[in-house]
Design a protein around this motif. Structure first.
Motif, PDB file in Angstrom:
ATOM      1  N   GLY A 126      14.288  25.388  42.998  1.00 34.17           N
ATOM      2  CA  GLY A 126      14.773  24.116  43.538  1.00 34.17           C
ATOM      3  C   GLY A 126      14.411  23.940  44.998  1.00 34.17           C
ATOM      4  O   GLY A 126      13.911  24.870  45.645  1.00 34.17           O
ATOM      5  N   SER A 127      14.666  22.736  45.503  1.00 33.52           N
ATOM      6  CA  SER A 127      14.349  22.467  46.915  1.00 33.52           C
ATOM      7  C   SER A 127      15.521  21.868  47.675  1.00 33.52           C
ATOM      8  O   SER A 127      15.492  21.777  48.901  1.00 33.52           O
ATOM      9  CB  SER A 127      13.141  21.535  47.003  1.00 33.52           C
ATOM     10  OG  SER A 127      13.424  20.331  46.305  1.00 33.52           O
TER      11      SER A 127
ATOM     12  N   GLN B   1      18.393  26.099  39.235  1.00 35.50           N
ATOM     13  CA  GLN B   1      19.029  26.208  37.927  1.00 35.50           C
ATOM     14  C   GLN B   1      18.139  26.910  36.909  1.00 35.50           C
ATOM     15  O   GLN B   1      16.938  27.037  37.100  1.00 35.50           O
ATOM     16  CB  GLN B   1      19.314  24.795  37.414  1.00 35.50           C
ATOM     17  CG  GLN B   1      18.023  23.994  37.246  1.00 35.50           C
ATOM     18  CD  GLN B   1      18.245  22.505  37.077  1.00 35.50           C
ATOM     19  OE1 GLN B   1      19.316  21.984  37.384  1.00 35.50           O
ATOM     20  NE2 GLN B   1      17.238  21.804  36.588  1.00 35.50           N
ATOM     21  N   ALA B   2      18.779  27.363  35.842  1.00 32.44           N
ATOM     22  CA  ALA B   2      18.040  28.019  34.772  1.00 32.44           C
ATOM     23  C   ALA B   2      17.660  27.028  33.675  1.00 32.44           C
ATOM     24  O   ALA B   2      18.429  26.116  33.368  1.00 32.44           O
ATOM     25  CB  ALA B   2      18.877  29.140  34.179  1.00 32.44           C
TER      26      ALA B   2
ATOM     27  N   LEU C  43      25.216  29.957  48.852  1.00 31.24           N
ATOM     28  CA  LEU C  43      24.957  29.240  47.597  1.00 31.24           C
ATOM     29  C   LEU C  43      24.073  30.059  46.646  1.00 31.24           C
ATOM     30  O   LEU C  43      23.768  29.605  45.563  1.00 31.24           O
ATOM     31  CB  LEU C  43      24.300  27.885  47.888  1.00 31.24           C
ATOM     32  CG  LEU C  43      25.168  26.870  48.635  1.00 31.24           C
ATOM     33  CD1 LEU C  43      24.331  25.660  49.062  1.00 31.24           C
ATOM     34  CD2 LEU C  43      26.328  26.418  47.741  1.00 31.24           C
ATOM     35  N   ASN C  44      23.679  31.264  47.061  1.00 34.84           N
ATOM     36  CA  ASN C  44      22.759  32.071  46.252  1.00 34.84           C
ATOM     37  C   ASN C  44      21.506  31.289  45.872  1.00 34.84           C
ATOM     38  O   ASN C  44      21.113  31.242  44.698  1.00 34.84           O
ATOM     39  CB  ASN C  44      23.454  32.587  44.979  1.00 34.84           C
ATOM     40  CG  ASN C  44      24.097  33.951  45.198  1.00 34.84           C
ATOM     41  OD1 ASN C  44      23.834  34.619  46.197  1.00 34.84           O
ATOM     42  ND2 ASN C  44      24.941  34.352  44.264  1.00 34.84           N
ATOM     43  N   LEU C  45      20.910  30.673  46.865  1.00 34.83           N
ATOM     44  CA  LEU C  45      19.651  29.959  46.603  1.00 34.83           C
ATOM     45  C   LEU C  45      18.492  30.908  46.892  1.00 34.83           C
ATOM     46  O   LEU C  45      18.435  31.507  47.962  1.00 34.83           O
ATOM     47  CB  LEU C  45      19.552  28.717  47.484  1.00 34.83           C
ATOM     48  CG  LEU C  45      20.658  27.690  47.243  1.00 34.83           C
ATOM     49  CD1 LEU C  45      20.477  26.496  48.174  1.00 34.83           C
ATOM     50  CD2 LEU C  45      20.655  27.234  45.786  1.00 34.83           C
ATOM     51  N   PRO C  46      17.585  31.037  45.943  1.00 42.00           N
ATOM     52  CA  PRO C  46      16.528  32.046  46.076  1.00 42.00           C
ATOM     53  C   PRO C  46      15.336  31.541  46.876  1.00 42.00           C
ATOM     54  O   PRO C  46      15.124  30.340  47.020  1.00 42.00           O
ATOM     55  CB  PRO C  46      16.125  32.289  44.632  1.00 42.00           C
ATOM     56  CG  PRO C  46      16.276  30.950  43.988  1.00 42.00           C
ATOM     57  CD  PRO C  46      17.475  30.304  44.669  1.00 42.00           C
TER      58      PRO C  46
END
Lengths: 379, 379
Positions: free
Chosen positions: A170-171, A179-180, A27-30
């Protein structure tokens, strides 16, 4: 039935608070929030035309005049998300063309050399998502679209906005709040400038996707960065931007670039993106800032330097850079008096640009009536 | 009354777990424990003669044939400590000459170029302290003497022992438990070898004393290193040494070198000791280790590389290094078959050495009967 199409341009963004590390690879979650400045599309942009037709046999992409595969998991995820949103529209309004079921032809071109290592994937995915969204006439906000762009390339989500942009980590595990958002628009600080020093390096170190995974897995210092340092800097940097406090903004930007590269060096095996030329550019910026901070360097996953400054300090900042790089291309007629006898080697060109706006719809199309790329004229 | 004198040699040590950061600047108390390997005095040593006489008018020092000041706070602190210990002896035995009140003439020489940046201050202070201790016939243990050497130059305390040495940071504010101890003697692992690649660099970055203060004050990652990472590595590295587990020892050594340089880069302004040549040496060692770890790089506050390996892997390790550095001095007749067409630039010489023993008394004296340096013959 004729071909439908939409064309957009999208900008490059350069992080001032770095994205490095994924908590979810699919998901490309940082692992942390980040902040960037969007650069002007006059100098750096991707132009993308997206078209759909019931006559197309398959999804196709042409990138800088070469056919490229759309068949990567990331791109497929983006297209699936966009088609799902289109399908919602179609279901609520049966008059709409069933574009969600049509194949896509997408043509994309950068106005700068991809090889320069200038975060072209961010502009590329942002343009792709925005072009298809326009083609599909989606009502979603830029922030909503940024989540789709994020799945294509993490930092692409920030290219959905102009000015100063925050990517909120985000969490949620499904990424629905990663999100941006806009920190401040271009108009808030239009005098912000950027000089990019393109550093030629024989070989690039680790690609960023595998590099950041290595850092997450092996750097003993990385946890401290994401748990303690970045959350603090994220707030401080947003405040500095809102207050137009250049000195504070610059200090945070430089420190965060250094810390990102420090965690690369603390990875095992170590990752090096800075080289001796980058190092000399850092010292040069320190020299420029000796009587007060008027310039900020930042380096992404490569040796290129981006130096931010305010227009009012142009002669001081560019004058000092010119001294050591007067011989390279890209000065666009700008000249300064002092030229050092010993030029700093290793820089192939300078790109003078500024803060810029977000993606835009354009009338310039890259696709002809047959749904194929027009000739290579604009390259 | 004649001149009394004693001569000793002391070794260089190269940390495998790095000392970087002081919690007390005057007492040279470190922010973390460290570990080092003592190198052979055949190749790298300081020879020091200390002499005392009631006829000397003042304390004097000659270093590599040049008069140098003894009048620095650090050296004064060392001499005061040694004289206090001598005075205790004299008070318990009135027969002893009252050397604690006599002035000292000290002559010191390195058998390697000081400019090579090879931790010469550690060997220098260790030799100074050990020579005066021998002159004064002090009964104190090497660990006790290491606390005095520490006040001269932190890492000097580790040069009081041969083999593998730990500097225990201690917890007392007076430094009474910040001392060197033996982890394992030379005889435990005599086949350990070291190849030093002396890297020529135009300018050295920040001196280490001010550099480490900058890191302590400005690096946001540094606390994590000293609180969390180093204590763990300190135990793991001692175990690896005792078990003669080269692969583990090497991994910890390389990681710790990288992390030390990472905290330098995370300092503000950033400190760089590694250059592009250092970086290429790291990649070269990774290449040597591709099928199993047989070599370990480590870099101190400069670009020089020290590469540890076991004698049994000499042909593999040195063979690969020779490939890229066959043209430099220091191979001492060693030759290997493969020479790469493109040599790595930036290295001025190689020093092939090995693990070695601690300080030793020697009959070679640098002081004549008048209490002055002998001629420059041994330089």
């Amino acid at each position: 039935m004729s071909i439908r199409q939409a064309s957009v341009t999208a900008p490059v963004n350069i992080a001032t608070l770095k994205y490095w590390g994924k908590r979810d690879k699919n998901l490309n979650l940082p692992t942390n929030s980040s902040i960037s400045v969007t650069l002007s599309q006059r100098d750096l942009r991707t132009l993308t035309t997206a078209s759909a037709s019931p006559t197309f046999a398959e999804d196709k992409l042409w990138l800088n005049n070469k056919p490229e595969s759309l068949d990567t998991p990331r791109t497929q995820a983006c297209l699936a998300d966009l088609r799902a949103l289109r399908l919602q529209l179609e279901e609520s309004d049966p008059q709409l063309a069933p574009m969600s079921t049509w194949k896509l032809h997408i043509v994309s071109e950068n106005n700068f050399p991809t090889a320069a290592g200038l975060a072209s994937s961010a502009a590329g995915f942002a343009a792709l998502i925005y072009a298809v969204a326009k083609l599909y006439e989606l009502p979603q906000s830029h922030t909503e679209l940024s989540k789709i762009a994020r799945r294509g390339s993490g930092s692409a989500c920030r290219s959905l906005f102009g000015g100063f942009v925050a990517w909120e980590m985000g969490s949620q595990t499904d990424g629905s709040d990663s999100q941006a958002v806009e920190v401040a628009p271009l108009e808030h600080w239009p005098s912000l400038r950027a000089a990019i020093l393109v550093v030629s390096d024989a070989k690039k170190d680790t690609p960023s996707t595998s590099g950041m995974q290595l850092t997450v897995q092996t750097s003993d210092l990385f946890q401290r960065r994401i748990e303690d340092v970045v959350p603090r800097r994220f707030d401080e940097m947003k405040k500095a931007i809102v207050a137009k406090d250049f000195a504070k903004f610059a200090e945070l930007t430089m420190k965060d670039s250094n810390q990102f590269h420090a965690t690369c060096l603390d990875s095992y095996p170590p990752i090096f993106y800075l080289n001796d030329t980058s190092r000399r550019i850092i010292k040069l910026v320190e020299q420029v800032n000796a009587d007060g901070v008027v310039a900020a360097y930042t380096f992404d996953a490569g040796p290129n330097a981006v130096i931010y400054y305010d227009e009012k300090d142009e002669s001081k900042v560019l004058g000092e850079i010119y001294k050591y790089f007067s011989g390279v291309d890209g000065w666009n007629g700008k000249k300064f008096d002092d030229v050092a006898e010993e030029q700093i080697p290793g820089v192939s060109r300078v790109i003078l640009t500024s803060i810029g706006g977000g993606p835009q719809v354009t009338s310039e199309s890259l696709i002809d009536e047959a749904g194929l790329p027009k000739s290579a004229k604009s390259v």
